[in-house]
Design an enzyme around this catalytic site. Structure first.
Site, PDB file in Angstrom:
ATOM      1  N   TYR A  86       3.268   9.720  -0.646  1.00 42.35           N
ATOM      2  CA  TYR A  86       4.326   9.120   0.182  1.00 42.35           C
ATOM      3  C   TYR A  86       5.714   9.341  -0.439  1.00 42.35           C
ATOM      4  CZ  TYR A  86       0.435   6.511   2.404  1.00 42.35           C
ATOM      5  OH  TYR A  86      -0.732   6.140   3.025  1.00 42.35           O
TER       6      TYR A  86
ATOM      7  N   HIS B 187      -7.551   9.489  -1.940  1.00 44.21           N
ATOM      8  CA  HIS B 187      -6.881   9.470  -0.637  1.00 44.21           C
ATOM      9  C   HIS B 187      -7.741  10.101   0.474  1.00 44.21           C
ATOM     10  CE1 HIS B 187      -2.501   9.264   0.990  1.00 44.21           C
ATOM     11  NE2 HIS B 187      -3.358   9.000   1.942  1.00 44.21           N
TER      12      HIS B 187
ATOM     13  N   ASP C 215       0.843  -1.200   0.000  1.00 42.71           N
ATOM     14  CA  ASP C 215       0.000   0.000   0.000  1.00 42.71           C
ATOM     15  C   ASP C 215       0.877   1.247   0.000  1.00 42.71           C
ATOM     16  OD1 ASP C 215      -2.902   1.189   0.742  1.00 42.71           O
ATOM     17  OD2 ASP C 215      -1.371   2.278   1.857  1.00 42.71           O
TER      18      ASP C 215
HETATM   19  P1  NAD Z   1       0.640   1.386  12.074  1.00 45.48           P
HETATM   20  O1  NAD Z   1      -0.510   1.271  12.988  1.00 45.48           O
HETATM   21  O2  NAD Z   1       0.874   0.338  11.044  1.00 45.48           O
HETATM   22  O3  NAD Z   1       1.917   1.542  13.009  1.00 45.48           O
HETATM   23  C1  NAD Z   1       3.219   1.508  12.508  1.00 45.48           C
HETATM   24  C2  NAD Z   1       4.194   1.676  13.663  1.00 45.48           C
HETATM   25  O4  NAD Z   1       3.949   0.676  14.660  1.00 45.48           O
HETATM   26  C3  NAD Z   1       5.638   1.454  13.224  1.00 45.48           C
HETATM   27  O5  NAD Z   1       6.190   2.650  12.746  1.00 45.48           O
HETATM   28  C4  NAD Z   1       6.305   0.968  14.488  1.00 45.48           C
HETATM   29  O6  NAD Z   1       6.637   2.061  15.290  1.00 45.48           O
HETATM   30  C5  NAD Z   1       5.196   0.180  15.170  1.00 45.48           C
HETATM   31  N1  NAD Z   1       5.239  -1.267  14.912  1.00 45.48           N
HETATM   32  C6  NAD Z   1       5.021  -1.921  13.743  1.00 45.48           C
HETATM   33  N2  NAD Z   1       5.094  -3.242  13.909  1.00 45.48           N
HETATM   34  C7  NAD Z   1       5.385  -3.443  15.216  1.00 45.48           C
HETATM   35  C8  NAD Z   1       5.591  -4.609  16.001  1.00 45.48           C
HETATM   36  N3  NAD Z   1       5.498  -5.810  15.481  1.00 45.48           N
HETATM   37  N4  NAD Z   1       5.865  -4.435  17.324  1.00 45.48           N
HETATM   38  C9  NAD Z   1       5.935  -3.201  17.876  1.00 45.48           C
HETATM   39  N5  NAD Z   1       5.746  -2.069  17.191  1.00 45.48           N
HETATM   40  C10 NAD Z   1       5.465  -2.191  15.863  1.00 45.48           C
HETATM   41  O7  NAD Z   1       0.542   2.867  11.450  1.00 45.48           O
HETATM   42  P2  NAD Z   1       0.730   3.604  10.059  1.00 45.48           P
HETATM   43  O8  NAD Z   1       2.077   3.407   9.500  1.00 45.48           O
HETATM   44  O9  NAD Z   1       0.241   4.988  10.301  1.00 45.48           O
HETATM   45  O10 NAD Z   1      -0.320   2.885   9.103  1.00 45.48           O
HETATM   46  C11 NAD Z   1      -0.015   1.762   8.312  1.00 45.48           C
HETATM   47  C12 NAD Z   1      -0.194   2.036   6.853  1.00 45.48           C
HETATM   48  O11 NAD Z   1      -1.513   2.521   6.593  1.00 45.48           O
HETATM   49  C13 NAD Z   1       0.708   3.142   6.291  1.00 45.48           C
HETATM   50  O12 NAD Z   1       2.028   2.714   6.081  1.00 45.48           O
HETATM   51  C14 NAD Z   1      -0.026   3.497   5.034  1.00 45.48           C
HETATM   52  O13 NAD Z   1       0.249   2.540   4.019  1.00 45.48           O
HETATM   53  C15 NAD Z   1      -1.478   3.403   5.482  1.00 45.48           C
HETATM   54  N6  NAD Z   1      -2.041   4.716   5.864  1.00 45.48           N
HETATM   55  C16 NAD Z   1      -3.030   5.252   5.095  1.00 45.48           C
HETATM   56  C17 NAD Z   1      -3.585   6.470   5.425  1.00 45.48           C
HETATM   57  C18 NAD Z   1      -4.677   7.041   4.569  1.00 45.48           C
HETATM   58  O14 NAD Z   1      -5.020   8.209   4.746  1.00 45.48           O
HETATM   59  N7  NAD Z   1      -5.238   6.274   3.662  1.00 45.48           N
HETATM   60  C19 NAD Z   1      -3.126   7.183   6.549  1.00 45.48           C
HETATM   61  C20 NAD Z   1      -2.128   6.628   7.331  1.00 45.48           C
HETATM   62  C21 NAD Z   1      -1.599   5.380   6.992  1.00 45.48           C
END
Ligand code: NAD
Length: 292
Positions: free
Chosen positions: A65, A123, A60
């Site tokens: 990004y 988005h 994704d």
């Molecule tokens: P997420 O909830 O996936 O959290 C990611 C964070 O959690 C990492 O940076 C790390 O600090 C921690 N983490 C990950 N795996 C872990 C583990 N196994 N143990 C402990 N900590 C861990 O949050 P995100 O990155 O904001 O969201 C995921 C994805 O969603 C993004 O990369 C993107 O692709 C998508 N997204 C979309 C929108 C949108 O507006 N459509 C907005 C935000 C994110």
């Protein structure tokens, strides 16, 4: 005794496979994928390669990004066949409108180096600019032309979806929204389901902030012999939604996919659903977010 680098739920070089969810046009989408928000282009190529090697089959990304070219390069050099990976990208706020969206799609497609996208999303709805219906018409055109196998939206509330559904020829396949136990989006999930729209959770781990250290999450994890992230992701899977966790750490990338060989009880599910106020939004409110 487990090895220092052992991943909970994985033996040796075992590679987990996420089940797929069938979209409303019969396209199959992996229920768990790899998100690359806030991953630099340099890191993105390594992380996406690691994720594909670990067994992820959905990536994704988004125009905003700034890492589509790196993602494309990782896909091309991974050895995984194009048709075996599900690639999502999104049209950014600055590119709303019919012509702009068609142009933005072409830029994304070319940066990714792909002939087609698996899923193309709006988005954010940006209701104040009131252009998402025109933007949607462009997505319908891309879908009709076979350039996107499925089209959908992101951050759409019921109000925006009602308006879109009244004007649309194609029902969105996916609504990608913020969702995690502290912000479970129950009403919106019900609405999506009633309209044949798959809910896909962004920030499924609550951005790794307080959620993964919450005593209830720790207790459920301990009792199931899993990590906090694994039980939270399992909560999403059993709630019937898709999810796209992000990590740049190889061990965590593998850990987050190793969740298809255990199940939470109904009591665990209920306990996790009750960890927050239900309104613990971490990201922007789609009703007002209009950054371009
Ligand atoms: P997420 O909830 O996936 O959290 C990611 C964070 O959690 C990492 O940076 C790390 O600090 C921690 N983490 C990950 N795996 C872990 C583990 N196994 N143990 C402990 N900590 C861990 O949050 P995100 O990155 O904001 O969201 C995921 C994805 O969603 C993004 O990369 C993107 O692709 C998508 N997204 C979309 C929108 C949108 O507006 N459509 C907005 C935000 C994110």
């Amino acid at each position: 005794m487990s090895q220092p680098n052992a991943v909970h739920g994985l033996r040796g070089d075992q590679i987990p496979v996420a089940p797929t969810i069938t979209l409303n046009n019969a396209v199959e989408m992996p229920q768990l994928g790899f998100g690359v928000f806030r991953i630099s282009p340099e890191q993105a190529s390594t992380c996406v390669r690691t994720a594909l090697q670990a067994g992820y089959r959905l990536v994704d990304t988004a125009a905003s990004y700034g890492n589509e070219a790196a993602v494309g390069e990782a896909l091309a050099s991974s050895g995984v066949r194009r048709e075996d990976v599900f690639v999502t990208t999104k049209v950014w706020n600055a590119d709303h409108g019919y012509d702009n969206t068609l142009r933005a799609f072409e830029t994304s497609r070319s940066l990714l180096g792909l002939d087609y996208l698996d899923l193309y999303l709006i988005h954010w709805p940006m209701p104040a600019r009131d252009m998402y219906l025109d933007t949607w018409r462009a997505l319908e055109r891309l879908y009709a032309d076979g350039l996107a196998r499925a089209i959908g939206v992101s951050n759409f509330a019921q109000r925006h979806l009602n308006r879109l559904l009244a004007a649309a020829n194609v029902v969105p396949a996916v609504n990608q929204v913020e969702m995690h136990p502290g912000f479970p989006q129950e009403a919106l999930r019900d609405f999506n389901r009633e309209h044949g729209i798959i809910t896909q959770a962004w920030s499924p781990l609550g951005q790794g902030k307080g959620l993964l250290a919450h005593p209830v999450v720790l207790e459920v994890a301990e009792r199931n012999g899993r990590t906090p992230a694994q039980v939270v992701l399992r909560w999403h899977i059993q709630a019937g939604v898709a999810a796209i966790p992000k990590s740049v750490a190889p061990q965590r990338i593998r850990e987050n996919l190793a969740i298809f060989d255990f199940a939470l009880t109904a009591a665990d599910m209920a306990a996790l659903s009750a960890v927050g106020s239900g309104q613990d939004r971490l990201g922007p409110d789609p009703e007002i977010f209009s950054v371009t």
